[in-house]
Enzyme design. Sequence first.
Site, short mmCIF file in Angstrom:
data_model
loop_
_atom_site.label_atom_id
_atom_site.label_comp_id
_atom_site.label_asym_id
_atom_site.label_seq_id
_atom_site.Cartn_x
_atom_site.Cartn_y
_atom_site.Cartn_z
N ASN A 13 0.84 -1.22 0.00
CA ASN A 13 0.00 0.00 0.00
C ASN A 13 0.86 1.25 0.00
O ASN A 13 0.55 2.23 -0.68
CB ASN A 13 -0.96 -0.01 1.20
CG ASN A 13 -2.16 -0.90 0.94
OD1 ASN A 13 -3.03 -0.56 0.16
ND2 ASN A 13 -2.18 -2.05 1.58
N ARG A 65 1.92 -3.34 29.51
CA ARG A 65 1.19 -3.51 28.24
C ARG A 65 0.17 -2.39 28.01
O ARG A 65 0.06 -1.85 26.90
CB ARG A 65 0.48 -4.86 28.28
CG ARG A 65 -0.09 -5.33 27.00
CD ARG A 65 -0.56 -6.77 27.16
NE ARG A 65 0.44 -7.71 26.67
CZ ARG A 65 0.61 -8.01 25.39
NH1 ARG A 65 -0.12 -7.43 24.48
NH2 ARG A 65 1.51 -8.88 25.00
N HIS A 113 -8.31 -1.06 5.76
CA HIS A 113 -8.61 -2.32 6.43
C HIS A 113 -9.10 -3.33 5.39
O HIS A 113 -9.92 -2.97 4.52
CB HIS A 113 -9.69 -2.10 7.50
CG HIS A 113 -9.95 -3.33 8.32
ND1 HIS A 113 -9.14 -3.71 9.37
CD2 HIS A 113 -10.90 -4.28 8.21
CE1 HIS A 113 -9.59 -4.85 9.88
NE2 HIS A 113 -10.66 -5.21 9.20
N GLY A 152 -12.08 4.55 18.39
CA GLY A 152 -12.33 3.11 18.40
C GLY A 152 -11.34 2.38 17.50
O GLY A 152 -10.45 2.98 16.90
C1 GAR Z 1 -3.20 -4.79 4.13
O1 GAR Z 1 -3.95 -5.87 3.66
C2 GAR Z 1 -4.00 -3.92 5.06
O2 GAR Z 1 -5.34 -3.81 4.69
C3 GAR Z 1 -3.84 -4.66 6.35
O3 GAR Z 1 -2.50 -5.04 6.37
C4 GAR Z 1 -2.06 -5.31 5.02
C5 GAR Z 1 -0.76 -4.59 4.78
O4 GAR Z 1 -0.26 -4.88 3.50
N1 GAR Z 1 -4.19 -3.82 7.46
C6 GAR Z 1 -4.84 -4.26 8.53
O5 GAR Z 1 -5.17 -5.41 8.68
C7 GAR Z 1 -5.15 -3.18 9.57
N2 GAR Z 1 -6.14 -3.64 10.49
P1 GAR Z 1 0.94 -4.04 2.89
O6 GAR Z 1 2.04 -3.96 3.97
O7 GAR Z 1 1.40 -4.82 1.71
O8 GAR Z 1 0.43 -2.68 2.51
#
Ligand code: GAR
Length: 202
Positions: A13, A65, A113, A152
């Site tokens: 991303n 934590r 997400h 949240g």
């Molecule tokens: C992605 O699929 C993103 O949506 C997810 O982590 C991955 C990172 O991929 N994020 C979550 O799960 C956040 N709750 P990347 O490092 O290749 O961008």
Amino acid sequence: MNILVLVSGGGTNLQALIDAEQAGVLGGGVISAVISDRPGVYALERAKAAGIPAYIETPDRALPREDRRRELSDRLLRFAGKAGVDLIILAGFLSILEGEIITAYANRIINIHPSLLPKYGGPGMYGERVHRAVLAAGETESGCTVHLVDAGTDTGPTLIQKKVPVLPGDTPETLAERIHGQEHAALVEAAAMIAGRGNSSP
Ligand code: GAR
């Protein structure tokens, strides 16, 4: 608009955002720094290859934590303040932000997400866990959501959603891959939309 991207993993991303900036389609947004909450992740290499300053800010394990999230969030807020950051993008960032950063950057933190929120979001729902849960529930579609970050976990207002079908025989890996392609488009679209508006809150 000065953009800080937070990462925890491979950084596909992040790469989509870098490519969009270089192609001039990030609405005038400039990625000025990348921070990872874990060392050794490939996202840091992607930042370096693009000439973007990359830093590691890990949770302080010496703290109890319950204090770790807050302390890391405050550290990131101090960094963002000093660097004059306008927009924070969580591009696969797996630490949960809390405290003052949420109000100081209200409407100026976005998260990607890998599900159609509000389904399959919340504490403990990230990465492959999301796709496993979607398949276990027998869903026929999934997708991704870009949303504003509030106090949240995965609860802030949705900016963009993109859907994909869940196909017979899908594994968490094949579903994740299908969704990833949509994530890149959705995140660039949302970032360009906010960056294109300038510094005012959306
Ligand atoms: C992605 O699929 C993103 O949506 C997810 O982590 C991955 C990172 O991929 N994020 C979550 O799960 C956040 N709750 P990347 O490092 O290749 O961008």
